[in-house]
Design an enzyme around this catalytic site. Structure first.
Site, PDB file in Angstrom:
ATOM      1  N   ASN A   9      38.337   6.240 -10.033  1.00 16.59           N
ATOM      2  CA  ASN A   9      37.983   6.548 -11.383  1.00 16.59           C
ATOM      3  C   ASN A   9      37.709   7.559 -11.504  1.00 16.59           C
ATOM      4  OD1 ASN A   9      36.789   5.284 -12.941  1.00 16.59           O
ATOM      5  ND2 ASN A   9      35.139   3.633 -12.807  1.00 16.59           N
ATOM      6  N   TRP A  10      38.083   8.134 -12.639  1.00 18.57           N
ATOM      7  CA  TRP A  10      37.585   8.965 -13.022  1.00 18.57           C
ATOM      8  C   TRP A  10      36.271   8.887 -14.257  1.00 18.57           C
ATOM      9  CZ3 TRP A  10      42.680  12.650 -13.913  1.00 18.57           C
ATOM     10  CH2 TRP A  10      43.070  13.265 -12.936  1.00 18.57           C
ATOM     11  N   LYS A  11      36.018   8.095 -14.325  1.00 16.57           N
ATOM     12  CA  LYS A  11      34.878   7.447 -15.634  1.00 16.57           C
ATOM     13  C   LYS A  11      35.784   8.582 -17.261  1.00 16.57           C
ATOM     14  CE  LYS A  11      32.386   5.699 -12.255  1.00 16.57           C
ATOM     15  NZ  LYS A  11      30.939   5.136 -11.624  1.00 16.57           N
ATOM     16  N   HIS A  94      33.671  -3.555 -15.084  1.00 18.00           N
ATOM     17  CA  HIS A  94      32.895  -2.286 -14.106  1.00 18.00           C
ATOM     18  C   HIS A  94      31.877  -2.556 -14.635  1.00 18.00           C
ATOM     19  CE1 HIS A  94      32.182   1.648 -12.901  1.00 18.00           C
ATOM     20  NE2 HIS A  94      32.209   1.747 -11.568  1.00 18.00           N
ATOM     21  N   GLU A  96      30.106  -0.410 -15.251  1.00 15.41           N
ATOM     22  CA  GLU A  96      29.152   0.078 -16.743  1.00 15.41           C
ATOM     23  C   GLU A  96      29.444  -0.028 -18.278  1.00 15.41           C
ATOM     24  OE1 GLU A  96      29.289   4.605 -13.610  1.00 15.41           O
ATOM     25  OE2 GLU A  96      31.111   4.231 -15.050  1.00 15.41           O
ATOM     26  N   GLU A 166      31.214  -3.576  -6.254  1.00 19.84           N
ATOM     27  CA  GLU A 166      30.169  -2.600  -6.728  1.00 19.84           C
ATOM     28  C   GLU A 166      28.732  -2.626  -6.961  1.00 19.84           C
ATOM     29  OE1 GLU A 166      33.263   0.716  -8.038  1.00 19.84           O
ATOM     30  OE2 GLU A 166      32.374  -0.549  -9.269  1.00 19.84           O
ATOM     31  N   GLY A 172      26.846   6.632  -8.128  1.00 19.52           N
ATOM     32  CA  GLY A 172      26.274   7.348  -8.899  1.00 19.52           C
ATOM     33  C   GLY A 172      25.501   8.115  -8.089  1.00 19.52           C
ATOM     34  N   SER A 212      29.401   4.862  -3.946  1.00 18.23           N
ATOM     35  CA  SER A 212      29.017   6.232  -3.269  1.00 18.23           C
ATOM     36  C   SER A 212      30.218   6.353  -1.952  1.00 18.23           C
ATOM     37  CB  SER A 212      27.707   6.479  -2.530  1.00 18.23           C
ATOM     38  OG  SER A 212      27.175   6.303  -3.940  1.00 18.23           O
ATOM     39  N   GLY A 233      34.726   6.856  -7.357  1.00 20.29           N
ATOM     40  CA  GLY A 233      33.803   7.160  -8.395  1.00 20.29           C
ATOM     41  C   GLY A 233      33.681   8.422  -8.382  1.00 20.29           C
ATOM     42  N   GLY A 234      32.657   9.172  -7.713  1.00 22.71           N
ATOM     43  CA  GLY A 234      32.361  11.054  -8.445  1.00 22.71           C
ATOM     44  C   GLY A 234      33.417  12.018  -7.025  1.00 22.71           C
TER      45      GLY A 234
END
Length: 249
Positions: A9-11, A94, A96, A166, A172, A212, A233-234
């Site tokens: 997930n590049w966000k 998600h 967010e 999640e 994150g 994470s 994610g990251g």
């Protein structure tokens, strides 16, 4: 046996030229994996990512969609539009989106139904906050979110829904649920699905862990009995790191 699905997930990251370069770099690193490789990219990258990922084993998805086919919804993108460019997956609900954009269990459910209408595979996110975890409400929260997300779906649709557990407190932050905690939470989700749709359906549902995930913890997480890959994610923003997660064996 359920397939492992590793989705990035590049966000709100990566310009089109960066997406092209990333996929060209990643493709040879993951070409031999038996796992499903998915990149969920920003809308502006979708077309370029889809073109670049042709003739590779990398699937491309969006990070959100509207539940209506068309209409006066400025700034939104529909499932019909995503299907028109051959997107294959879409992340729905998600944390967010829930936190910053007022996503609710009701809109999540509507979006899942719309995704299936247009042949998109939904990756549906559920998870608890730190306060809910500390209050011992994890199982109650995530099973309720799962039940409401899947309401009104056929057994076949449920089987083809990917759930991403999640824990919000782990996204994150560098904090990760222990492999046992993550597996137990995912078992609780699977048990809830079994309660409503039967054990056969529950056994076929892919349930990922997200929060994470990185190359140093992917193997121990993904080898647990009920964890079917991850929503990353990251760590999905660096081709070398993401390839190590995909090739975790």
């Amino acid at each position: 046996m359920r397939k492992k699905v590793i989705a990035g997930n590049w966000k709100m990251n990566m310009l089109p030229n960066e997406a092209i370069q990333f996929i060209e770099e990643l493709a040879p690193m993951v070409k031999d994996t038996q796992n499903e490789v998915v990149l969920c990219v920003p809308y502006t990258d979708l077309f370029y990512a889809l073109l670049t990922a042709q003739n590779t084993n990398i699937k491309i998805g969006a990070q959100n969609m509207h539940f209506e086919e068309s209409g006066a919804y400025t700034g939104e993108v529909s499932g019909k539009m995503l299907k028109a460019i051959n997107a294959q997956y879409v992340i729905i609900g998600h944390s967010e989106r829930r936190q910053y954009f007022n996503e609710t269990d009701e809109t999540v459910n509507k979006k899942i139904k719309s995704a299936f209408e247009y042949g998109l595979k939904p990756i549906v996110c559920v998870g608890e906050t730190l306060d809910q975890r500390e209050a011992g409400e994890t199982e109650e929260v995530i099973t309720k979110q799962t039940k409401l997300a899947l309401e009104g779906l056929t057994e076949k649709q449920v089987e083809n829904t990917i759930i991403a557990y999640e824990p919000i407190w782990a996204i994150g932050t560098g904090k990760t649920a222990t492999k046992e905690d993550a597996n137990n939470s995912i078992k609780a989700i699977r048990n809830k699905i079994a309660e409503i749709y039967g054990q056969t359906v529950a056994n076929r549902v892919i349930i990922q862990y997200g929060g994470s995930v990185k190359s140093t913890n992917a193997k121990e997480l993904f080898e647990m009995s009920d964890i079917d890959g991850g929503l990353v994610g990251g760590a999905s923003l660096k081709a070398d790191e993401f390839s190590k997660i995909v090739n975790f064996e």
